[in-house]
Structure formats: C-alpha cells, structure tokens
Design a protein around this motif. Structure first.
Motif, short mmCIF file in Angstrom:
data_model
loop_
_atom_site.label_atom_id
_atom_site.label_comp_id
_atom_site.label_asym_id
_atom_site.label_seq_id
_atom_site.Cartn_x
_atom_site.Cartn_y
_atom_site.Cartn_z
N TYR A 1 -2.99 55.19 15.25
CA TYR A 1 -3.10 56.62 15.54
C TYR A 1 -2.06 57.02 16.61
CZ TYR A 1 -5.47 61.08 16.52
OH TYR A 1 -5.77 62.41 16.67
N ARG A 2 -1.89 56.19 17.64
CA ARG A 2 -0.90 56.49 18.69
C ARG A 2 0.50 56.57 18.09
NH1 ARG A 2 2.23 52.53 21.03
NH2 ARG A 2 0.70 50.91 20.63
N ILE A 3 0.83 55.62 17.21
CA ILE A 3 2.19 55.58 16.67
C ILE A 3 2.40 56.73 15.68
CG2 ILE A 3 3.77 54.24 15.23
CD1 ILE A 3 2.61 51.72 16.66
N TYR A 4 1.42 56.99 14.83
CA TYR A 4 1.69 58.06 13.86
C TYR A 4 1.71 59.44 14.50
CZ TYR A 4 -2.78 59.67 11.34
OH TYR A 4 -3.93 60.24 10.92
N ASN A 5 1.01 59.60 15.63
CA ASN A 5 1.17 60.86 16.38
C ASN A 5 2.57 61.00 16.95
OD1 ASN A 5 -1.32 62.08 16.02
ND2 ASN A 5 -2.26 61.02 17.76
N GLN A 6 3.18 59.87 17.31
CA GLN A 6 4.55 59.93 17.83
C GLN A 6 5.56 60.18 16.71
OE1 GLN A 6 5.20 56.91 20.72
NE2 GLN A 6 7.16 57.73 21.38
N ILE B 1 4.37 61.06 26.66
CA ILE B 1 4.47 59.90 25.76
C ILE B 1 3.43 58.86 26.14
CG2 ILE B 1 6.03 58.17 24.79
CD1 ILE B 1 8.30 59.75 26.24
N SER B 2 2.79 58.29 25.14
CA SER B 2 1.83 57.21 25.38
C SER B 2 2.47 55.87 25.01
CB SER B 2 0.58 57.39 24.54
OG SER B 2 -0.01 58.64 24.80
N TYR B 3 2.26 54.90 25.86
CA TYR B 3 2.77 53.55 25.58
C TYR B 3 1.61 52.61 25.31
CZ TYR B 3 7.25 55.37 27.07
OH TYR B 3 8.39 56.11 27.17
N LEU B 4 1.99 51.40 24.99
CA LEU B 4 1.02 50.34 24.74
C LEU B 4 0.02 50.28 25.90
CD1 LEU B 4 0.62 47.97 22.77
CD2 LEU B 4 2.20 46.65 24.18
N GLY B 5 -1.24 50.14 25.58
CA GLY B 5 -2.22 49.97 26.64
C GLY B 5 -2.96 51.24 26.99
N GLY B 6 -2.77 52.33 26.28
CA GLY B 6 -3.57 53.52 26.57
C GLY B 6 -2.92 54.75 26.01
N GLY B 7 -3.73 55.74 25.74
CA GLY B 7 -3.18 57.01 25.29
C GLY B 7 -2.98 57.03 23.79
N SER B 8 -2.92 58.26 23.25
CA SER B 8 -2.85 58.41 21.81
C SER B 8 -1.73 59.35 21.40
CB SER B 8 -4.19 58.93 21.28
OG SER B 8 -4.51 60.14 21.94
N ASN B 9 -0.84 59.70 22.33
CA ASN B 9 0.24 60.65 22.01
C ASN B 9 -0.30 61.98 21.50
OD1 ASN B 9 2.81 59.49 22.66
ND2 ASN B 9 2.41 57.95 21.09
N GLU B 10 -1.40 62.41 22.09
CA GLU B 10 -1.90 63.75 21.79
C GLU B 10 -2.44 64.33 23.11
OE1 GLU B 10 -5.40 63.52 19.18
OE2 GLU B 10 -6.20 61.94 20.46
N ARG B 11 -2.40 65.64 23.21
CA ARG B 11 -3.15 66.32 24.25
C ARG B 11 -4.23 67.14 23.57
NH1 ARG B 11 0.17 68.50 29.52
NH2 ARG B 11 0.68 66.44 30.37
N LEU B 12 -5.37 67.21 24.23
CA LEU B 12 -6.48 67.96 23.66
C LEU B 12 -6.63 69.29 24.37
CD1 LEU B 12 -9.14 65.07 23.44
CD2 LEU B 12 -7.60 65.90 21.62
N ALA B 13 -6.90 70.33 23.60
CA ALA B 13 -7.20 71.63 24.19
C ALA B 13 -8.61 72.02 23.78
CB ALA B 13 -6.21 72.68 23.71
N SER B 14 -9.26 72.74 24.65
CA SER B 14 -10.57 73.31 24.34
C SER B 14 -10.34 74.80 24.07
CB SER B 14 -11.50 73.12 25.54
OG SER B 14 -12.70 73.82 25.32
N ILE B 15 -10.66 75.23 22.86
CA ILE B 15 -10.33 76.59 22.45
C ILE B 15 -11.60 77.35 22.08
CG2 ILE B 15 -9.01 78.00 20.80
CD1 ILE B 15 -6.99 75.76 20.60
N LYS B 16 -11.75 78.53 22.65
CA LYS B 16 -12.91 79.38 22.33
C LYS B 16 -12.43 80.69 21.72
CE LYS B 16 -15.83 77.82 26.13
NZ LYS B 16 -16.39 78.19 27.43
N VAL B 17 -13.10 81.09 20.65
CA VAL B 17 -12.84 82.40 20.04
C VAL B 17 -13.99 83.32 20.45
CG1 VAL B 17 -12.62 83.67 17.87
CG2 VAL B 17 -11.61 81.38 18.08
N ASN B 18 -13.67 84.43 21.06
CA ASN B 18 -14.69 85.42 21.50
C ASN B 18 -15.78 84.78 22.35
OD1 ASN B 18 -13.41 87.60 20.27
ND2 ASN B 18 -14.34 87.14 18.28
#
Ligand SMILES: *[C@@H]1O[C@H](CO)[C@@H](O)[C@H](O)[C@H]1NC(C)=O
Length: 572
Positions: free
Chosen positions: A256-261, A496-513
């Motif tokens: 998952y980390r690599i394919y996100n990159q 960027i995420s390297y070996l040993g942690g992280g997934s090369n994504e940032r998460l957002a919390s999004i609210k509609v109305n």
C-alpha cells in the motif's frame, strides 16, 4: 533495428550514449537474490535458484534477468590489485561468478549485477565493509562486462563527500541510515550529487555495451536550484528504469505504501518505453501476506508496468503462487508495448481503489482493490471509467463476459478484480459540469493558513490543516445540484514515507453541512510543496442540500496533518 556502431541518442558530458534504445523497452522480468537471501549469497544458493527458475518454467514465462544483489563483493575493503575492480568474495564464490553467469545464460537467462555509485555498498554490517564503485566506475563496468552482464542495479548508499575512515563513521551514518540499525539503511534526504554520480556509472556501462541500468534510489528527490525533483524527472536519460520508492518488505502495508507513491508517477505521463518506474522486488512467495494479498500485489506491479523481479525461494513456491507469477494475461499487460502504467481513477477510502490504464491495442487494464480487508463483493461499474459497455475478461479465472456494463465477484480481504476490457463502447453525452472554489477563500481556524503556491490555480493554498492544533478550513455558500456526488480536490501532499512507517497518504476529515466526518485518504502527490499538485482527485461525498447553500469543512484526523489544498470542485 540494431545499431552496429555508435549512434548518438544523447550527449552527457560530451560522451555519446548510444545504446540505451537497444535495451528492451518493456519492464524487466527476472529474479533477484535480496528478498530471499539478503546479502548472504553463495555459489550453492545461486546455483539452486538458477536451476529452479528454469525447471519450474519461469524462464519460458519471461523471467529472463538473473540478478545478484549485495553479498557478491569481498568484505575486506580492498579492490582487486590486478584489475582495480571490485573483488569477488571468494569465500562465498570460490569459482568466481563467471561459471554462474554461464549457467544462467545456458538456461536462456541474462546476467545482471548490483553495485553502488557511492563509496560503499549497503550491507547488514555497520559501517559497511564493502566498497562501492565511486571513482572506479570504469574498472567495475569492465568487470560486469567480463561476466556478460546486460543489466546493472545501482544504488547510492554512502553519503560522505570524501571517503570516510570506516573507524570514525558512526553506526547510524552507514548507508545514510537515520535509524538505529543498518537494516534501516536508505537515504531519507535529498542530495545534489545523484545525477553526476549515476551519470558516471551510466556512461561507463554504455561504454562497455551494458545497456540496462536501474537507478535504485528509493524514491528520494534530487535537490536542484529550483527545488526538489522526483526520480521520474531526475533519472531521465541516465538509466533505463528507476526505483519509485523505498524498499518493499513483508506485509500488505508495504504494498500500500509503494502503490500510493506510484500514484503521482503514473499520472506524470513521463513513464514509457525506456523510462520505467520500478516498484521494487516482488514479495510473492515470502511470508507476511495472504494468498489474495500476494495476488493483488502481483497484479498491481504488473499493471503499474513495474519490473517483475521474483525474489523468493522458487523451489518452495506453491503451485497456486506459480500460477499467479506465470499468469499470461497479466504478463502480457506488463509487457504491453505502450508501457502506460495504470492510474488511480478513484479511491473510496478504506473500501476500495479503482485503477485503470490504456493498452497499445485500445484495450484497458483495470484493477479494483479491496481496502476493507474483509471478504465481500467487489464491484466495478464501467460508467466509473466513462464506458457504456465492454467485454470484460477476469484475468484470475480467464472468463470473458461479453457486452457488459458492470462486473462483481466475491473476494477475500485485500483481494482484487484484475480485468482486461476490450470491445469498448464509450459513454457519450455531455460530461458532468463542475464549479471550482478556491480553498483560500474559506474561513480558516485554529492555525490553518494560506501559503504561496507557485503551481496553484489560486496562487495560494491552505496548509496547516489538522495537526495538534486541529487547524481547519470551512467553505460556505456552496450551491450544487447533487446530494451525493464526486467532489474534486486539487491538493498537495509531499510527505514521503520510507521503510519502517507511513503509507504515503495524508488523511483529511471532511464534513458536509456539519454532518458526520468522513475520513479521506490523499496519496503522495510529488516532492515539491509549491508545485506538485494532484488535480481533480475524486472523492465521493454525501449530505449536500440541493435546495440551499452548503458548507464543506476540512481538518486532519487525530493529530495528523491533512494535505494542503488549492481548489475543490462540486457538481454545478
Ligand atoms: C582480480 O582480477 C583478475 C584479473 O581480472 C581476475 O582474474 C581475478 O579473478 C580477480 N580476483 C577477484 C578476487 O575478483
């Protein structure tokens, strides 16, 4: 057509680089010793690997490149007094490497070596006792040629500008490691010397007629006077392929980390024949992933047009995994002459990913990946690809479904639909009309801030969303005609995420109305926070009021940071 003498295709430092276009233009397929043996290889292990690849049908299936990774060179810190080249470790390889190269070639394979364009090769011992090729590229290229090598994997694993005295090098500095163990070795920082060092190695390999070179620089950006450049840019013209990420390791998280990159690299439009993004060795056959995860990993690498380098004990592979690795339809997609990687069409966070890519004959490769990690029905609606109907071939079962507009089946956790679409009828009619809103026009709170952004349409972006202060932005008075819709985001995430942690994504919390918070994943978009924008990232959101004004608010998840945002677009 084969050039018989030097035909200039590029000039680097005044030297004619003739041969690059003669190397195969599709991804390399073969076997590499690292994921099975680390740097502990010897004559018996390598002999067995060659024989197993041949006897189990892998050479006939196309896995031709036999690549020795670390462990072949002497650990005595000396060069060969006669040739000036790296010395072969004669304890592990008492007969040298030529008999092994000859054995592999007698089975129809091509020989491939590993070296380092820095002072030392990576090694589990810290500091590394094994020399690299820096300053001796010509002698080492001659050595590789004498072994009949046709392809070289090349890293830069030692950072010092002058050859360090190994006794004074701190353990953490080995292989530019920033972890406490040598096994974490990989440069995590950008450097200004990548291009010069790899160019020297590339030119010497070309001089001796070795035409293929992989730049294995772990997805690390190059530091230029104009800011950071990713490897898809800086490796151009000085290699035939480049590693897009840090090393793969056991487990789904690494896939998952690599394919996100790979997402932004596939979108760059810069991958093609002779410039191939390598997602690292295959983990198929190794521990840490279920059968379905291994199958998805293989399909993703094949469709991303990565090299397919098996790196496991081939003799011990189950027949089911042999069938995965020798899947003719996936290999045909990997070797398709257009060399167009699949692109991420849409992510339904924590549910599924939809990827698709064009093939040379007009067919389309499609990969739908389960992200829920539970057994479920996984579905593809062809309308999500702008397609009315097509013939759908399930590449895992070889079944073909004619003239259909959807495809579903039961899969296990992290399983996938790997499909080839042909006889495609595209949907016609007007596309959806979108309305863009500059995120900088929103109301900022709790530390969120607007920042200059050279590449942004809005010329500014909003950053510092999330974090421990929970920065947020709210866009109000949005009028839209659909209650549930695909909203588009122009964002930047260069963490960027390297070996040993992280997934090369940032998460957002999004609210509609002000409704329920939805967690949305935004994969890496590049390396430069002012220019590397992922435009039009599709996110399904619901809860819009089609009768009146709406609001969208964005923050981080937990204490994590959301990406930075330029614009969003809602359905008009
Ligand atoms: C050193 O180089 C010579 C000449 O090329 C070669 O015959 C010999 O095998 C090399 N020795 C090692 C240990 O690599």
């Amino acid at each position: 057509m084969r050039a018989t003498h030097c035909t200039c295709v590029a000039l680097v430092g005044g030297a004619c680089l003739a041969a690059a276009q003669q190397f195969q233009s599709t991804p390399v397929m073969g076997w590499n010793s690292y994921n099975q043996f680390g740097c502990s290889i010897n004559e018996a292990k390598i002999t067995q690997a060659i024989n197993s690849l041949s006897s189990r049908g892998f050479v006939d299936a196309g896995y031709k490149f036999f690549q020795l990774d670390c462990g072949w060179a002497s650990r005595d810190g000396q060069r060969n007094a006669t040739s000036g080249a790296l010395k072969i470790d004669l304890q592990s390889f008492p007969n040298g490497l030529l008999p092994l190269s000859n054995l592999a070639r007698s089975k129809g394979m091509k020989w491939s070596m590993y070296s380092d364009a820095g002072f030392r090769m990576c090694d589990p011992q810290a500091p590394s006792p094994v020399l690299g090729s820096l300053g001796h590229e010509a002698a080492d290229a001659d050595l590789f040629k004498s072994l009949n090598s046709e392809y070289v994997k090349c890293t830069i694993s030692y950072p010092a500008l002058v050859e360090p005295n190994p006794l004074t090098v701190v353990v953490d500095d080995n292989c530019y490691a920033d972890g406490s163990q040598a096994s974490q070795n990989a440069p995590k920082g950008s450097r200004t010397d990548f291009v010069t060092r790899y160019t020297t190695m590339w030119k010497e390999l070309q001089r001796v007629g070795i035409q293929g070179m992989l730049i294995c620089q772990w997805g690390v950006p190059y530091s230029t006077s104009n800011g950071l450049e990713g490897p898809v840019e800086w490796t151009k013209g000085i290699s035939t392929s480049f590693r897009l990420s840090d090393d793969i390791t056991t487990g789904w998280g690494s896939v998952y980390r690599i394919y996100n990159q790979a997402v932004h690299i596939a979108r760059s439009g810069q991958i093609g024949p002779g410039h191939i993004a390598d997602a690292d060795l295959l983990e198929v056959g190794n521990s840490g992933m279920t059968f379905d995860e291994q199958a998805t990993h293989f399909a993703a690498w094949a469709m991303l047009k990565s090299a397919l380098m098996i790196s496991t004990n081939v003799a011990a592979l189950s027949n089911e995994l042999v069938a995965v690795l020798q899947n003719k339809d996936l290999i045909a997609i990997n070797q398709d002459s257009a060399v167009k990687p699949i692109k991420l069409v849409q992510r339904w966070t924590s549910d599924r990913d939809l990827w698709s890519g064009d093939l040379a004959n007009g067919d389309i490769a499609v990969l739908v990946v389960d992200l829920s990690n539970a057994r479920r029905t996984l579905s593809l609606q062809l309308s999500d690809l702008g397609i009315k109907s097509a013939d759908v071939k399930d590449l895992w079962t070889s079944e073909v479904f004619k003239n259909t507009n959807s495809y579903s089946k039961q899969v296990n956790g992290h399983g996938s639909l790997a499909l080839r679409l042909s006889n495609i009828q595209y949907a016609s009619g007007p596309g959806t009309q979108y309305k863009y809103i500059s995120v900088s026009s929103g109301t900022l709170a709790s530390g969120a801030s607007t920042q200059a952004c050279a590449g942004c349409v809005s010329s500014t972006k909003v950053g510092n969303l999330g974090g421990s202060s929970h920065g947020s932005v709210t866009l109000s008075n949005i009028v839209t005609s659909q209650a549930t819709q695909t909203v588009k985001f122009d964002y930047i995430n260069c963490e960027i995420s390297y070996l040993g942690g992280g997934s090369n994504e940032r998460l957002a919390s999004i609210k509609v109305n002000g409704g329920a918070a939805q967690t949305v994943s935004f994969p890496l978009s590049g390396y430069n926070w002012a220019t590397d924008i992922h435009a039009g990232y599709a996110v399904q959101l619901s809860g819009f009021n089609t009768q009146g004004p709406n609001s969208i608010s964005i923050s981080g998840v937990g204490n994590g940071y959301a990406p930075d945002f330029d614009r969003i677009a809602v359905v008009a």
